[in-house]
Each structure stands twice: as structure tokens, then as C-alpha cells.
Design a protein around this motif. Structure first.
Motif, short mmCIF file in Angstrom:
data_model
loop_
_atom_site.label_atom_id
_atom_site.label_comp_id
_atom_site.label_asym_id
_atom_site.label_seq_id
_atom_site.Cartn_x
_atom_site.Cartn_y
_atom_site.Cartn_z
N THR A 184 0.83 -1.21 0.00
CA THR A 184 0.00 0.00 0.00
C THR A 184 0.86 1.25 0.00
O THR A 184 0.59 2.21 -0.73
N ASN A 185 1.93 1.26 0.80
CA ASN A 185 2.85 2.42 0.82
C ASN A 185 3.44 2.66 -0.57
O ASN A 185 3.61 3.80 -0.99
N GLU A 228 -4.79 -5.09 4.71
CA GLU A 228 -4.40 -3.73 4.32
C GLU A 228 -4.18 -3.61 2.82
O GLU A 228 -4.19 -2.50 2.29
N VAL A 229 -3.96 -4.74 2.13
CA VAL A 229 -3.74 -4.70 0.69
C VAL A 229 -4.89 -3.98 -0.01
O VAL A 229 -4.69 -3.21 -0.95
N THR A 230 -6.11 -4.21 0.49
CA THR A 230 -7.26 -3.64 -0.20
C THR A 230 -7.26 -2.11 -0.14
O THR A 230 -7.83 -1.47 -1.00
N ASN A 231 -6.59 -1.54 0.88
CA ASN A 231 -6.53 -0.08 0.97
C ASN A 231 -5.89 0.53 -0.27
O ASN A 231 -6.25 1.63 -0.69
N ALA A 232 -4.93 -0.18 -0.86
CA ALA A 232 -4.25 0.35 -2.03
C ALA A 232 -5.24 0.58 -3.16
O ALA A 232 -5.10 1.51 -3.94
N TYR A 263 -8.77 3.17 -1.08
CA TYR A 263 -8.33 4.53 -0.81
C TYR A 263 -7.38 5.03 -1.89
O TYR A 263 -7.37 6.21 -2.22
N GLY A 264 -6.59 4.10 -2.46
CA GLY A 264 -5.73 4.48 -3.58
C GLY A 264 -6.55 4.99 -4.75
O GLY A 264 -6.22 6.00 -5.37
#
Lengths: 275, 265, 261
Positions: free
Chosen positions: A42-43, C172-176, C179-180
Motif C-alpha cells: 500500500t505504501n 491492508e492490501v485492499t486499501n491500495a 483509498y488508492g
């Protein structure tokens, strides 16, 4: 001589205690490698998105804030790399959870100071997250868009010191936020205030060098700048190194002292006044 | 009400195949009260999950109220109530009353019927004093009564309970048992429960199913169960005897005419 | 849908019982979102155009991305808690209820405090429109694109949730993607590399949230030279993604029920 004293003399227990805590913090986070990998991914994605916006801005304004395009891209990926070890979005400390559950009373009566105890664990955590969450986005940034790689060993040494100080400062700030929950009924408001201050005034959102005056100067003097902006400037060779390190050391000392004062007050409140 | 036909469930754990349940067949008629016994890890919970549509069987066929729980999950859900003793299906942060309101919406129970049913359950399970309390503040006994009420608001024809008396004190246990017995006799609701507590079996169940190593080891009345071990009179001792000798049970083929625990399998 | 609305209404009433906490979270959410506007202000205090678009146009794109994103975030982003439900065992409880799992997860612990973000995005869009003077002959596209954007972002949340059935330990991968995606669409796509733009046009159709229809509203030629017809294809892109997301979600639930994780 009784065996206890002999051990005390041959092996300084304090040092080994803290070394043990650092190891414990490292190992504890190493078990969540899946989450760390997801965080690194994600980062990296956000690094790429933000880098493109900065590239567009620097195309329109070459040399803005003393950076060229590669500097701006490097800045972007460095700041993404700080998110894990410096826990830029807040949290990462056991203290907050233990205050909520009341277990903090047990911690406060331990002979080892809580501040150092937490710091040691946090450094272990930061060490692991540096490997798991800082290196991947930086390497990805270098491969995808290209970043500055300092050739001078002195810059690397200065950066290492500055980065480590940044982690201590981030710990100092998060420790204060966590300790403040002793006096607040609902800590979520403070958490969000902290998040806003840290992401915006550290340089994570945009480099502080492009903030309009006097906002830029004010932001540059605050502790959050010492976490993200200053180590990045040291890396890019844009900072006067002794001055930058002194600035960081000053904020580290101020925040840790404040943290120690809060711990004393918390002990009085929790242990003596009974919560 | 329940038709399990040679159902099996295997899991792949680190490359190896583990059979949690195999070749399990049994039939539960409407109105029965059946207790399911078995040592820890015998496959009781896996069986319950297959009956309620949480897990799909890897072999065999299940029908609950005439429907396949894997394919017709929501239709089966309307017919059954499920209670997990180890964890609540209620919402931790909400007062019990709000949890019931959410259950009402999920099962589309109309308001008048809901009010009537909730009034009844509140009286029978003595929920009144803690209806306004958030679930996380309830004692285990109160929470269990709340969970049972939530599972019955839509008036299901089958109630499935996974260890409903676990961890309860003697008074709460007695209350839960009395309620379940009345539910079965007065409303005719079919009840299937798993338990480690032979007290549940003695006081409630007319029929016992014993699962061991994923297979059916016994299926019959409580008296028949008692008779499997000559000389033992307490169910507790009989069950302990069966668990201890379970490997012998499993490997010995049932001989015709012998009063063997596996004879009905 | 009716069940979903009734469920979120019940949760809203539950949240209203703690008014200070609720107000605090609403304010906090609005302030956090306000920072994004502050970032745009800082960018435009340094330049007059970004990627060939001026500040009003960028605000228009920000508003038309932020409005559908924040609506989807408000209503459906709880689906990114699926791995928590799986780990806590609460997903089992959802499977014994006679309602679809997506609706149950989306409604679970719903709080309306993210509504502040919707308002903030709407204000930015309003300001942008006041400055842009869009003719009515093209303004009809704005509600269409907001509606399509809500469908696209909701589908991405559903896809992210479906992914968590596989990656239960790394949600957290899905945040990319969620939210990405929200971040990507805030700026004109001209700032991003050509490959990335092709990717969000033909693979994950984020370009159809506000970029392609936005070019139509703004009356601008496509700087990337993609076909003109693309700007009218948002409904088709949204529908296609929704179908894919629905299949992915079902596959995820089926996998859960057949692996018993």
C-alpha cells in the motif's frame, strides 16, 4: 559474594533488559509479516500516486523549494518509507491499550521506567518495520521512477542518525498521546488531532518546502518536521547536518522529558489516587 | 427435519488431508430432542456447521427442512435458529434490545408478531432486567439467555445449539434446560444440541448421537446408551467409558445381533 | 436494499445515544478530509496549472471524485472489515442469517459520522461549478457521473472484501485499491504515467468515475487522445465492474464455506 551480586556485576541487568525488550518488540512484529507486506504494498502504491502529482508540480515549477524532480520523487518515496517505522498514522504502542484496560497500574509499579521500557519495545518494532515496510517502497520507487542515491558515505551516516532520531521523536509524540488518555474519557478525538498534525505538518502530505509563508517556517520549527522532513533533507543533502541533528535532538529531548513528566503524573493518579 | 446422508468433511492442513467428519448419516424427525456427544475434536462443531450452511460438506448430502443448506442458505436460515455457546451471535456494543431489533430486521419478522414473541421470551427467559444492557456487560448466563431468545424470535421449526450450557453456573444451566424442554414439548420445536455435559443429555434428550473421530459411534435412546456398558449405571461413567475405549469402538466391526454401540451406525 | 436501510437506521439510532462521541468523530472526519483541500490549495499557491488543468477544473475533478468516493465510503466501506469478522468468528454468525453477507457486513456497526466528508466534497464541487460556468447542455452528465462513481467505488470495496477471503492476514492490501482509487481520481489523470492511465481506463475503470465524463463536462479534448465515445461509457463501465464484483464476492463466500477458515 552471593550469586545475585556476582551476576549483577558481571552482567549489567539494565542493559540486557532493554536489549531483550528491543528483541521482543522486533520478534512480536515479525509474526505479522503478512500485514507488513500488505502495508509495504500500500505504501508503494501511494508513493507512486503521490510522486506523479509532485512530478506534475515540479514540471510546472522546476527547482521549486530548492528540489529538482528527482529530489521530489525521492522525497515522496522516503516519506512513504517512514510510515511503518515511525508509525506516522499514530498508535503502535502497547501503553495505550494497557491504559484502556487498566493494566497500566501494573506497569507503573515496575522498577524499570515505563518510558524506557516502551521505547525499547518500540525501537524493536521500528527495526522490523524498517526492513519490512521501508525498503520495499524505496526499492520500488527507485526502479519505477528513479530516486537520488547519495554517493557520499558521510551522507548515509548522517541520514542513519537523523532517521533514528526521527523514530525516537515519533515515539516521544505517540507516547505523550497515549499517556494523555489517562486523563481523557474518549481518546478518539485526540487520536485524530494527532493524525492530522503528524501527516500534514511532517511533510508526508506535501514537502514543507513548498508550503506558503509563514506556514512553511512555522511547520518547519515543529516536532513533526523533525520526524519526516528533516531526515529527508539530510538524505537529499539539502540540510546543514549538525544543525539538523541538533534540531532533532532538541525535540527528542523535549518530547521524552514531557513523556517522563506525564508518566510521573500518571503514576500519582493511577497508583496513589487509585485511578 | 434433518437428513444427513453419508456426509463427510475433510480439510487440507499443510498439505495433509484431515477428515473431520466422514460417512456420517442420521435422520432427525420433527419434534425430536437430540443430544450430540463426542470428545473434543470429534467433529461435532463441523457437523453443526454443515447443517447450518456455514460449511459445505465435501461428500454426501444434507437436507434441513427439506432444503440443501449449501445451495439454499438463506431459505434454510429462515427455518432454523442457531446458538453458539462459545461465542455470541449478538452485537457486543449494543443493548440486548437493539440486538433483537437487528435480528427482527434480518429475519423480516413483522412488528406485531415480534412484540408478542419478545414479550413471551422476555418472560420465560427473564430478560427484562437486562434488556437495556450492552451485551458485553452481560454475565455468561444472561448472554446465553439473550442468545437463545435471539435465535427464537423468528419462531424457527429447528433450533440448533452448539454447547449451550458451557461455562454456566448450576442455576443458569437449570434455567436454560427447563426452557429448552418446554420449547420442545409445548411448541414442538425440534432441538439438536451438542454438549459435553451429560446432565444435558440425562435431563433433556430422548435420543443421543455420539460422534467419535468424525464417525457416528452411537445413535439411540439414553437407556440404550446406558445399556452399552454393562454394570455402569451413571451416564457420566458410561460416556467416559465409551470415550476411553473409542479407538476399540472404531476398529471393531459390529457383529450382527451383538449389543454393540456401533450397531446402528 | 430495504433491509440494508433499516439496518443502518438502527445502527444510526444506536450511535446517536452517544452524541458527544458522535459529534467529535464527525468533526474529526471533516477536518481530515479538509486537509486534502489544503493540499490542493498549497499546490496551487505554487502553480497556476497542474497537468494542464487550472484550479477550478482540478476542484471540479476533486469534487466529482470525492462525492461518489465518500458516499461509497460512508455506506459500504465496512466491507473492508471482512477479515476481522473471519478472524473473530462473527462471519459464521452472518452465514446463519437469511440475508446476503455483503449487506450484513456493509451495515454492521454503521456510523454516519463519515457524512461530513460527503458534505465537504459537495461543497468543493459547488464552488468549482460556480467558478466554471458549465452550460446546461453538458451539466446533465454531472449527476450521471456521480451515480456511476458510487457504483464503481462500491464495486471496488466489494472486490477488496472478496480479496480478503484469500488474504485474511493482510487486509491492508485492499486499501491500495479503495483509498488508492479515491486518491488517484482526485487529480487530472494527465499527471500520471500513460501506462497507469491505460490501466485505470481498460482494467480497473477508475477513469470512468470523473475523468472521461469530466472531460465532457469541461468541454476539453482528451490529452491522451483516447476515443471520444469513452466519455459516455461510464454507466457501462460501472455496470460491468459491479457484475465482476458480485461474482468475486460470491466466489469469496463460497471459498470460505468450502475451506472453513
Amino acid at each position: 559474594m552471593p550469586p545475585f551480586h556476582r551476576r549483577f556485576l558481571t552482567q549489567p541487568p539494565l542493559l540486557s533488559l532493554y536489549a531483550q525488550l528491543v528483541r521482543y518488540g522486533f520478534r512480536k512484529h515479525a509474526t505479522y509479516w503478512g500485514a507488513a507486506a500488505a502495508g509495504a504494498f500500500t505504501n508503494t502504491v501511494f508513493g507512486v500516486l503521490r510522486a506523479y502529482v509532485l512530478i506534475a508540480l515540479w514540471r510546472a515549477r522546476p527547482g521549486l523549494g530548492g528540489y529538482d524532480i528527482t529530489d521530489a520523487v525521492t522525497f515522496c518515496f522516503l516519506t512513504q518509507a517512514y510510515i511503518g517505522p515511525m508509525q506516522v498514522f499514530g498508535g503502535g504502542l502497547e501503553v495505550a491499550q494497557r491504559i484502556r484496560t487498566g493494566d497500566i497500574a501494573l506497569d507503573l509499579v515496575r522498577p524499570a521506567p515505563l518510558l524506557l521500557w516502551s521505547l525499547a519495545q518500540d525501537l524493536g518494532r521500528a527495526g522490523y518495520l524498517f526492513l519490512a515496510r521501508s525498503l520495499p517502497p524505496t526499492v520500488a520507487g527507485a526502479l519505477l521512477l528513479g530516486i537520488v542515491l547519495p554517493g557520499d558515505a558521510a551522507v548515509w551516516a548522517a541520514f542513519a542518525a537523523s532517521f533514528a532520531l526521527g523514530i525516537v521523536i515519533s515515539f516521544g509524540w505517540r507516547y505523550i498521546v497515549a499517556m494523555a488518555t489517562c486523563w481523557l474519557r474518549d481518546d478518539r478525538g485526540l487520536t485524530v488531532v494527532s493524525l492530522v498534525l503528524t501527516t500534514f505538518f511532517s511533510g508526508l502530505t506535501l514537502p514543507l518546502v513548498i508550503f506558503p509563508e509563514p506556514l512553511g517556517t512555522i511547520a518547519g520549527a515543529l516536532p513533526w518536521a523533525a520526524m519526516v522532513q528533516v531526515p529527508a533533507d539530510v538524505y537529499l543533502g539539502k540540510a546543514d547536518v549538525p544543525g539538523a541533528l541538533a534540531f532533532q535532538a532538541m525535540w527528542a529531548a523535549v518530547l521524552l522529558s514531557l513523556g517522563a513528566l506525564l508518566t510521573r503524573a500518571a503514576r500519582r493518579k493511577v497508583v496513589i489516587d487509585g485511578g | 427435519m434433518i437428513d444427513a446422508d453419508r456426509i463427510g468433511r475433510s480439510f487440507r492442513i499443510r498439505g495433509a488431508t484431515v477428515h473431520a467428519v466422514r460417512d456420517l448419516s442420521f435422520h432427525v424427525a420433527a419434534g425430536e430432542f437430540v443430544g450430540c456427544l463426542g470428545p473434543n475434536g470429534a467433529g461435532k462443531s463441523t457437523t453443526i456447521k454443515m447443517l447450518t450452511g456455514i460449511l459445505a460438506p465435501t461428500s454426501g448430502r444434507v437436507a434441513v427442512a427439506g432444503l440443501d443448506p449449501t445451495r439454499r442458505r438463506t431459505a434454510v436460515a429462515r427455518e432454523i435458529g442457531v446458538v453458539f455457546g462459545q461465542r455470541t451471535t449478538l452485537w457486543w456494543d449494543l443493548p440486548l434490545r437493539d440486538s433483537f431489533e437487528l435480528v427482527r430486521l434480518l429475519y423480516k419478522v413483522d412488528r406485531a408478531r415480534f412484540r408478542e414473541r419478545l414479550g413471551e421470551l422476555t418472560e420465560r427467559l427473564r430478560l427484562g432486567e437486562f434488556l437495556a444492557t450492552p451485551v458485553r456487560q452481560l454475565s455468561l448466563g444472561q448472554r446465553m439467555r439473550g442468545d437463545i431468545a435471539a435465535a427464537l424470535l423468528h419462531d424457527p421449526s429447528l433450533l440448533v445449539l452448539d454447547e449451550p450450557t458451557i461455562g454456566l453456573d448450576v442455576v443458569s444451566k437449570a434455567e436454560v434446560r427447563a426452557f429448552l424442554r418446554d420449547l420442545n414439548t409445548e411448541r414442538g420445536t425440534t432441538v439438536l444440541l451438542t454438549t459435553h455435559d451429560v446432565g444435558d443429555v440425562e435431563r433433556l434428550c430422548r435420543r443421543v448421537i455420539l460422534i467419535d473421530h468424525g464417525r457416528l459411534a452411537f445413535d439411540g435412546t439414553v437407556d440404550e446408551l446406558r445399556a452399552t456398558v454393562p454394570g455402569e449405571t451413571s451416564i457420566e461413567d458410561v460416556v467416559a467409558h465409551l470415550y476411553l475405549n473409542s479407538s476399540a469402538l472404531r476398529t471393531r466391526p459390529p457383529r450382527p445381533g451383538e449389543d454393540s454401540p456401533t450397531a446402528t451406525a | 436494499m430495504r433491509v440494508y436501510l433499516l439496518l443502518i437506521w438502527t445502527w444510526t439510532r444506536a450511535a446517536a445515544r452517544y452524541p458527544t462521541s458522535f459529534a467529535l468523530m464527525t468533526v474529526a472526519g471533516t477536518v481530515t478530509a479538509g486537509l486534502e483541500v489544503a493540499a490542493i490549495w498549497i499546490v496551487f499557491s505554487n502553480t497556476t496549472t497542474l497537468g494542464g488543468f487550472d484550479v477550478s477544473e482540478v476542484m471540479f475533478l476533486y469534487g466529482t471524485a470525492g462525492l461518489p468516493f465518500s458516499v461509497a465510503d460512508l455506506l459500504f466501506s465496512n466491507t473492508d472489515r471482512i477479515s476481522q469478522h473471519i478472524k473473530a468468528g462473527t462471519f459464521d454468525a452472518m452465514l446463519v442469517r437469511p440475508v446476503g453477507t455483503f449487506v450484513q457486513i456493509a451495515a454492521d456497526r454503521f456510523t454516519p459520522h463519515r457524512a461530513g466528508r460527503v458534505l465537504q466534497a459537495a461543497i468543493v464541487l459547488g464552488v468549482a461549478l460556480a467558478r466554471l460556468d458549465v452550460p446546461a447542455s453538458r451539466a446533465w452528465m454531472i449527476p450521471v457521473m456521480v451515480a456511476c462513481g458510487i457504483v464503481i467505488f462500491t464495486s471496488i470495496w466489494a472486490l477488496g472484501g472478496a480479496l480478503q477471503f484469500l488474504l485474511t492476514d493482510a487486509p491492508e492490501v485492499t486499501n491500495a485499491f479503495t483509498y488508492g482509487g479515491g486518491t488517484l481520481t482526485q487529480y487530472p489523470l494527465t499527471v500520471y504515467g500513460a501506462d497507469l492511465v491505460r490501466g485505470v481506463t481498460y482494467v480497473l475503470p477508475l477513469a470512468f468515475v470523473n475523468w472521461q465524463p469530466g472531460l465532457y463536462v469541461l468541454g476539453r479534448a482528451d490529452p491522451m487522445g483516447l476515443p471520444y465515445a469513452l466519455r459516455f461509457l461510464s454507466p457501462a463501465a460501472a455496470a460491468a465492474l459491479a457484475v465482476v464484483a458480485a461474482f468475486a464476492w460470491r466466489a469469496g463466500v463460497r471459498r470460505y464455506r468450502s475451506t472453513g477458515s
